[in-house]
Design an enzyme around this catalytic site. Structure first.
Site, PDB file in Angstrom:
ATOM      1  N   TRP A  44      -9.075   1.399  11.936  1.00 38.91           N
ATOM      2  CA  TRP A  44      -7.928   0.645  11.420  1.00 38.91           C
ATOM      3  C   TRP A  44      -7.008   0.212  12.561  1.00 38.91           C
ATOM      4  O   TRP A  44      -6.441  -0.865  12.544  1.00 38.91           O
ATOM      5  CB  TRP A  44      -7.173   1.522  10.406  1.00 38.91           C
ATOM      6  N   GLN A  87     -10.035   2.284  -3.563  1.00 34.94           N
ATOM      7  CA  GLN A  87      -9.650   1.905  -2.204  1.00 34.94           C
ATOM      8  C   GLN A  87      -8.311   2.558  -1.849  1.00 34.94           C
ATOM      9  O   GLN A  87      -7.344   2.479  -2.613  1.00 34.94           O
ATOM     10  CB  GLN A  87      -9.534   0.388  -2.077  1.00 34.94           C
ATOM     11  N   ASP A  88      -8.265   3.221  -0.686  1.00 35.22           N
ATOM     12  CA  ASP A  88      -7.031   3.824  -0.162  1.00 35.22           C
ATOM     13  C   ASP A  88      -6.509   4.965  -1.035  1.00 35.22           C
ATOM     14  O   ASP A  88      -5.305   5.075  -1.267  1.00 35.22           O
ATOM     15  CB  ASP A  88      -5.941   2.760   0.003  1.00 35.22           C
ATOM     16  N   THR A 112       0.843  -1.204   0.000  1.00 38.07           N
ATOM     17  CA  THR A 112       0.000   0.000   0.000  1.00 38.07           C
ATOM     18  C   THR A 112       0.875   1.250   0.000  1.00 38.07           C
ATOM     19  O   THR A 112       0.625   2.202  -0.743  1.00 38.07           O
ATOM     20  CB  THR A 112      -0.923  -0.005   1.232  1.00 38.07           C
ATOM     21  N   ASP A 122     -12.040   3.002   2.708  1.00 38.71           N
ATOM     22  CA  ASP A 122     -10.933   3.549   3.503  1.00 38.71           C
ATOM     23  C   ASP A 122     -10.152   4.592   2.713  1.00 38.71           C
ATOM     24  O   ASP A 122      -8.917   4.655   2.800  1.00 38.71           O
ATOM     25  CB  ASP A 122      -9.978   2.425   3.941  1.00 38.71           C
ATOM     26  N   ARG A 153     -14.155   3.564   9.934  1.00 39.01           N
ATOM     27  CA  ARG A 153     -13.997   2.349  10.726  1.00 39.01           C
ATOM     28  C   ARG A 153     -12.585   2.342  11.322  1.00 39.01           C
ATOM     29  O   ARG A 153     -11.674   2.987  10.807  1.00 39.01           O
ATOM     30  CB  ARG A 153     -14.239   1.097   9.885  1.00 39.01           C
ATOM     31  N   GLN A 196      -6.084  -2.110  -2.802  1.00 38.02           N
ATOM     32  CA  GLN A 196      -5.431  -0.905  -2.288  1.00 38.02           C
ATOM     33  C   GLN A 196      -4.566  -0.269  -3.371  1.00 38.02           C
ATOM     34  O   GLN A 196      -3.704  -0.938  -3.954  1.00 38.02           O
ATOM     35  CB  GLN A 196      -4.567  -1.232  -1.071  1.00 38.02           C
TER      36      GLN A 196
END
Length: 531
Positions: free
Chosen positions: A435, A343-344, A291, A365, A433, A321
């Site tokens: 992590w 994502q990310d 990531t 996220d 949420r 990610q």
């Protein structure tokens, strides 16, 4: 190592016992270690020097940092994989981790040196840099799990160093609580801190900033460079003194993966507007990157500024990610920029960051990391995910209760992107949420559209992880999705009703913006709750 050991010995000898305060005269290392979250490694590594028996609180902080440094200088090693490494995955993980470990050592050294020599240093600075040091270790670990490369060793990853840094955070945190100079740097003439030169201030206030650029990048060859990375390398490599480097990137789509290394401080990137100047890449975890290393644009140098640019990752929702921008730039500012991914998308890795009038797109996220970061007057667009997925806007990564980090979303708009709007009823969307164990996110005075699920916040993979230790707060939000009536009932969730509580998450408090943001003179921003 010999020079480092000599430095440690000299430093320890220079802080042997003296008793200027009767209250602290009889307090031993055992006593101080027992005030920290991890007394075991503290006692083991620090009590070995019998000459150090009592110190006042600030000197104990110095000793905890020294203890962490003593354990940290060795790079990661592989007991089984000979050099050169056998696979791309291992090469990437080792490269990332060595960079992160080097940065951890740098943060500890900067803290230690500033305590001794920097007149403008504050306890708030120390808490920021120590938080970053600990975060780097966790990102190394998570990256190794991304690519299933776990068979390497380093003293800094053994657990002891993390615990020692955690002790330093706890010790400095107590100083921070009692400090009258929380924000550091102070306000100097015309609202600028002392470290901002007159030349920088005039340059940053100039509306024709691009015409004063050190270098110009253009796709058509009419600038100094066609490559943004080449322009940055050139400009920072030939800089005289410590002045700011300004790189003007003309309109165009630039397909590059760019790194602003930790030796490239005070870089400013100016584009022709987020619709016209685009930096794009397509790296992702599923294509063999961590990531961390998937970022189209990564920044480690202090004081980075971007204006009028879009950072994009086109890997798409199928590739997992995939980071558009990763920032660990302390005192960094992003103004009128775009961040596009799934994502990310936006990895707010560490340090103090400020985003003003930006557009952020993603699915899962897509604002994540462990910086102390404020988003002000931004538009957050949630995109259409894959079938069976739910959208989650934030995943804050605070792993230690003494880290002064968190995500604040202030006076923003949270809305479905055009691709999600026609099918908005088919997907759940959550504000965040956890992590990490002490995840902290606050949304205040923002418009929340009706597509956000009434419960507001999501558990981590259907577990009860961190529900009591996280801090999620909402203050004075509005719009169809702004009601807190049906929100989660977790111990860590808070409906904030006090302006005094909400003010702890403003620019002036969370990122100490009072001390440094006025240096970005062209910005209009709010230090407090009102706009």
């Amino acid at each position: 190592m010999a020079k480092f050991a000599s430095f440690i010995f000299f430093f320890l000898c220079s802080y042997q016992v003296f008793a200027n305060n009767n209250e602290t005269t009889n307090k031993t290392i055992d006593w101080w270690c027992n005030t920290t979250p991890h007394p075991g490694p503290c006692n083991y590594f620090m009590a070995r020097d019998s000459s150090i028996q009592s110190e006042i609180h600030r000197r104990f902080r110095t000793m905890t940092i020294l203890a962490a440094l003593e354990r940290g200088p060795t790079p990661i090693q592989s007991p089984r994989a000979p050099q050169p490494l056998r696979s791309k995955r291992k090469t990437i993980v080792y490269r990332d981790c060595n960079n992160l470990i080097d940065n951890t050592i740098l943060q500890l050294n900067i803290t230690l040196q500033s305590i001794q020599t920097n007149a403008s240093f504050t306890d708030f600075d120390a808490q920021t840099w120590l938080s970053t040091a600990l975060t780097n270790i966790e990102i190394c670990r998570s990256g190794s799990h991304d690519l299933n490369v776990t068979k390497f060793s380093s003293p800094i990853l053994s657990g002891n160093v993390s615990e020692l840094i955690s002790n330093s955070l706890a010790t400095n945190g107590a100083l921070l609580d009692n400090s009258s100079n929380t924000y550091g740097g102070g306000r100097k003439k015309q609202g600028f801190p002392g470290w901002v030169t007159n030349r920088d201030r005039k340059l940053l206030q100039d509306l024709e900033l691009a015409t004063r650029a050190n270098v110009v990048v253009s796709k058509d060859g009419r600038g100094h460079f066609r490559s943004i990375q080449a322009a940055i390398n050139y400009a920072t490599g030939r800089r005289v003194g410590n002045g700011r480097v300004v790189v003007y990137v003309k309109r165009g789509v630039y397909r590059e993966n760019i790194l602003i290394s930790r030796t490239m401080n005070k870089v400013m990137l100016v584009g022709d507007g987020l619709r016209y100047t685009v930096i794009t890449g397509s790296r992702s975890v599923s294509s063999g990157f961590t990531t961390y290393s998937s970022a189209t644009f990564g920044i480690d140098g202090i004081g980075f500024i971007a204006r009028g640019i879009t950072f994009r990752n086109t890997a798409g929702p199928q590739r997992g990610q995939a980071v558009a921008l990763r920032s660990a730039s302390d005192l960094s500012v992003f103004y009128a920029c775009g961040f596009e991914g799934y994502q990310d998308t936006l990895f707010v890795h560490a340090q103090r960051q400020f985003y003003k009038s930006c557009y952020i797109y993603g699915t899962i996220d897509f604002i994540f990391g462990n910086a102390a970061v404020v988003f002000q007057n931004c538009i957050i667009y949630v995109r259409k995910p894959l079938v069976g997925q739910a959208n989650v806007i934030t995943a804050q990564g605070r792993g230690d209760p003494f880290q002064n980090t968190g995500i604040t979303i202030h006076n923003c708009r949270i809305m479905p992107a055009p691709d999600l709007r026609p099918v908005v009823g088919s997907f759940k969307t959550f504000l965040g949420r956890p992590w990490q164990q002490y995840s902290r996110t606050v949304i205040m005075k923002s418009f929340i559209d009706g597509f956000v699920s009434p419960e507001g916040w999501s558990m981590w993979e259907d577990s009860n992880f961190a529900l009591s230790t996280l801090y999620y707060g909402e203050y004075d939000n509005f719009g169809p999705g702004g009601s807190t009536r049906n929100r989660v009932r977790w111990p860590g969730y808070h409906v904030i009703t006090s302006s005094n509580v909400a003010s702890r998450f403003t620019v002036s408090s969370l990122i100490a913006g009072r001390a440094w943001l006025p240096s970005t003179g062209y910005l209009t921003f709010s230090l407090g709750l009102s706009l």
